[in-house]
Write an enzyme that holds these catalytic residues in place. Structure first.
Site, PDB file in Angstrom:
ATOM      1  N   TYR A 165      14.116   7.640 -33.624  1.00  0.00           N
ATOM      2  CA  TYR A 165      14.865   6.603 -32.893  1.00  0.00           C
ATOM      3  C   TYR A 165      13.946   5.426 -32.530  1.00  0.00           C
ATOM      4  O   TYR A 165      14.316   4.257 -32.676  1.00  0.00           O
ATOM      5  CB  TYR A 165      15.445   7.254 -31.643  1.00  0.00           C
ATOM      6  CG  TYR A 165      16.280   6.381 -30.755  1.00  0.00           C
ATOM      7  CD1 TYR A 165      17.601   6.094 -31.061  1.00  0.00           C
ATOM      8  CD2 TYR A 165      15.755   5.863 -29.568  1.00  0.00           C
ATOM      9  CE1 TYR A 165      18.379   5.318 -30.225  1.00  0.00           C
ATOM     10  CE2 TYR A 165      16.522   5.085 -28.725  1.00  0.00           C
ATOM     11  CZ  TYR A 165      17.833   4.811 -29.058  1.00  0.00           C
ATOM     12  OH  TYR A 165      18.603   4.031 -28.223  1.00  0.00           O
ATOM     13  N   LYS A 169      14.381   1.621 -33.701  1.00  0.00           N
ATOM     14  CA  LYS A 169      14.583   0.545 -32.724  1.00  0.00           C
ATOM     15  C   LYS A 169      13.470  -0.501 -32.789  1.00  0.00           C
ATOM     16  O   LYS A 169      13.716  -1.691 -32.536  1.00  0.00           O
ATOM     17  CB  LYS A 169      14.688   1.128 -31.316  1.00  0.00           C
ATOM     18  CG  LYS A 169      15.986   1.918 -31.075  1.00  0.00           C
ATOM     19  CD  LYS A 169      17.216   1.104 -31.402  1.00  0.00           C
ATOM     20  CE  LYS A 169      18.476   1.599 -30.718  1.00  0.00           C
ATOM     21  NZ  LYS A 169      19.686   0.856 -31.160  1.00  0.00           N
TER      22      LYS A 169
HETATM   23  P1  NAI Z   1      27.227   5.766 -27.183  1.00  0.00           P
HETATM   24  O1  NAI Z   1      26.923   7.041 -27.896  1.00  0.00           O
HETATM   25  O2  NAI Z   1      28.218   5.793 -26.075  1.00  0.00           O
HETATM   26  O3  NAI Z   1      27.709   4.637 -28.218  1.00  0.00           O
HETATM   27  C1  NAI Z   1      27.339   4.586 -29.557  1.00  0.00           C
HETATM   28  C2  NAI Z   1      28.604   4.367 -30.378  1.00  0.00           C
HETATM   29  O4  NAI Z   1      28.238   4.190 -31.754  1.00  0.00           O
HETATM   30  C3  NAI Z   1      29.539   5.583 -30.302  1.00  0.00           C
HETATM   31  O5  NAI Z   1      30.832   5.152 -29.917  1.00  0.00           O
HETATM   32  C4  NAI Z   1      29.493   6.134 -31.706  1.00  0.00           C
HETATM   33  O6  NAI Z   1      30.692   6.771 -32.108  1.00  0.00           O
HETATM   34  C5  NAI Z   1      29.183   4.897 -32.532  1.00  0.00           C
HETATM   35  N1  NAI Z   1      28.592   5.223 -33.832  1.00  0.00           N
HETATM   36  C6  NAI Z   1      27.659   6.166 -34.100  1.00  0.00           C
HETATM   37  N2  NAI Z   1      27.370   6.172 -35.418  1.00  0.00           N
HETATM   38  C7  NAI Z   1      28.121   5.198 -35.986  1.00  0.00           C
HETATM   39  C8  NAI Z   1      28.238   4.726 -37.307  1.00  0.00           C
HETATM   40  N3  NAI Z   1      27.531   5.275 -38.319  1.00  0.00           N
HETATM   41  N4  NAI Z   1      29.092   3.710 -37.559  1.00  0.00           N
HETATM   42  C9  NAI Z   1      29.838   3.159 -36.553  1.00  0.00           C
HETATM   43  N5  NAI Z   1      29.768   3.590 -35.276  1.00  0.00           N
HETATM   44  C10 NAI Z   1      28.917   4.590 -34.988  1.00  0.00           C
HETATM   45  O7  NAI Z   1      25.830   5.221 -26.645  1.00  0.00           O
HETATM   46  P2  NAI Z   1      25.428   3.842 -25.916  1.00  0.00           P
HETATM   47  O8  NAI Z   1      24.463   4.198 -24.869  1.00  0.00           O
HETATM   48  O9  NAI Z   1      26.624   3.054 -25.581  1.00  0.00           O
HETATM   49  O10 NAI Z   1      24.602   3.116 -27.085  1.00  0.00           O
HETATM   50  C11 NAI Z   1      24.922   1.843 -27.613  1.00  0.00           C
HETATM   51  C12 NAI Z   1      23.668   1.245 -28.230  1.00  0.00           C
HETATM   52  O11 NAI Z   1      22.700   1.004 -27.198  1.00  0.00           O
HETATM   53  C13 NAI Z   1      22.981   2.176 -29.227  1.00  0.00           C
HETATM   54  O12 NAI Z   1      22.461   1.399 -30.296  1.00  0.00           O
HETATM   55  C14 NAI Z   1      21.853   2.770 -28.425  1.00  0.00           C
HETATM   56  O13 NAI Z   1      20.803   3.232 -29.244  1.00  0.00           O
HETATM   57  C15 NAI Z   1      21.475   1.581 -27.588  1.00  0.00           C
HETATM   58  N6  NAI Z   1      20.692   1.912 -26.411  1.00  0.00           N
HETATM   59  C16 NAI Z   1      21.259   2.544 -25.339  1.00  0.00           C
HETATM   60  C17 NAI Z   1      20.493   2.824 -24.223  1.00  0.00           C
HETATM   61  C18 NAI Z   1      21.077   3.406 -23.000  1.00  0.00           C
HETATM   62  O14 NAI Z   1      20.350   3.478 -21.990  1.00  0.00           O
HETATM   63  N7  NAI Z   1      22.331   3.854 -22.997  1.00  0.00           N
HETATM   64  C19 NAI Z   1      19.042   2.546 -24.200  1.00  0.00           C
HETATM   65  C20 NAI Z   1      18.568   1.828 -25.337  1.00  0.00           C
HETATM   66  C21 NAI Z   1      19.375   1.550 -26.405  1.00  0.00           C
END
Ligand code: NAI
Length: 280
Positions: A165, A169
């Site tokens: 990851y 990133k």
């Molecule tokens: P989350 O798991 O709620 O959202 C991620 C979404 O991406 C999910 O709805 C999932 O179904 C969708 N997804 C996964 N694989 C996919 C694919 N191949 N094609 C289309 N959609 C897909 O998690 P969150 O926290 O909302 O994450 C959103 C972004 O923020 C991610 O890129 C995550 O890595 C990044 N992020 C989040 C942090 C946090 O503190 N929550 C910290 C740093 C980065």
């Protein structure tokens, strides 16, 4: 009047978490929004249409316009199909928010190839797969555009158990900088969000356990995205915005002043001067 009236936005992974807040905020500002999500679990397993479709229904119920897409960002065909959904439904694309993500954490010595490949594919290749067709259309359209990527402190600073990851990133951060340089001449900006938010991705992290309720609400991320997506942020490109609850900061890679010699260094001379070389 919204900040994004007449604009069309695509948000990948917007069936839940931070992406859903992005989608709702874009719609509130007047943008038409493509809700992309494969609907799987946190690790990318499973899938279904409901997550994306429910967000589309929610936006429509609020009087906005939205279309669903259920393709994976992790393939070139998927990225092209996601952008095509915007063009077919709304005739244009002005804003791409690369947000989709999965987690497959393991320490390096236990990390297998599938954990590595899956995470790199969704985050890093997925960002490329969606950005290229979107930027191509924006260039041909001639009215500029906005690419907003999603990086992480795990990539920019490091975090135990996340070599896959973190690499993805950090790769997105490098991709962001290069896109900012290459796309500037077409009026397309490219920036990255570095969110810290309590979602299904992070809810079981020990660091999040003792937090005050609402402190790391994912709703805090969207206003920065809207700022960058609108005319308010038109002159900002190649930057990394760290958002932790109500606090917004910048992150960047820096170079120390360093020490120069007339001739080549020997390893011993480097050791002798290491404090000066490393001094900020
Ligand atoms: P989350 O798991 O709620 O959202 C991620 C979404 O991406 C999910 O709805 C999932 O179904 C969708 N997804 C996964 N694989 C996919 C694919 N191949 N094609 C289309 N959609 C897909 O998690 P969150 O926290 O909302 O994450 C959103 C972004 O923020 C991610 O890129 C995550 O890595 C990044 N992020 C989040 C942090 C946090 O503190 N929550 C910290 C740093 C980065």
């Amino acid at each position: 009047m919204g900040l994004l009236d007449g604009k069309v936005a695509v948000v990948t992974g917007s069936g839940g978490g931070i992406g859903k807040y992005h989608a709702l905020a874009l719609a509130k500002e007047g943008a038409k929004v493509v809700i992309n999500d494969v609907g799987g679990d946190r690790s990318g397993a499973g899938g279904g249409k409901a997550m994306a479709d429910l967000v589309v229904d929610e936006i429509k119920a609020l009087g906005g316009e939205a279309a669903a897409n259920h393709d994976s960002v992790a393939t070139i065909e998927g990225g092209e199909a996601i952008v095509k959904t915007a063009l077919d439904a709304f005739g244009r694309i002005d804003i791409l928010v690369n947000n989709a993500g999965i987690l497959r954490d393991k320490s390096l010595l236990k990390m297998d190839e599938a954990m590595w490949d899956g995470v790199i594919a969704v985050h890093l290749k997925g960002t490329f797969a969606c950005t290229r067709p979107a930027a191509q259309w924006m260039k041909e359209n001639g009215e500029g555009g906005r690419i907003i990527n999603t990086s992480s402190t795990s990539g920019l600073l490091g975090n135990f158990g996340q070599s896959n990851y973190g690499a993805a990133k950090a790769g997105i951060a490098g991709f962001t900088r290069v896109c900012a340089i290459e796309l500037a001449k077409y009026g397309i900006t490219c920036n990255a969000l570095v969110p810290v938010a309590k979602t299904r991705m992070t809810e079981d992290l020990p660091a999040f356990a003792g937090l005050e309720e609402g402190m790391l609400d994912p709703a805090h991320i969207a206003p920065v995205m809207i700022f960058l997506a609108s005319d308010l942020g038109k002159d900002i490109t190649g930057k990394f915005f760290l958002i932790r609850g109500p606090q917004i900061s910048m992150m960047e890679v820096q170079t120390t002043e360093g020490v120069a010699r007339e001739d080549m260094w020997t390893p011993q001379e480097i050791a002798d001067d290491i404090d000066k070389i490393m001094a900020w």
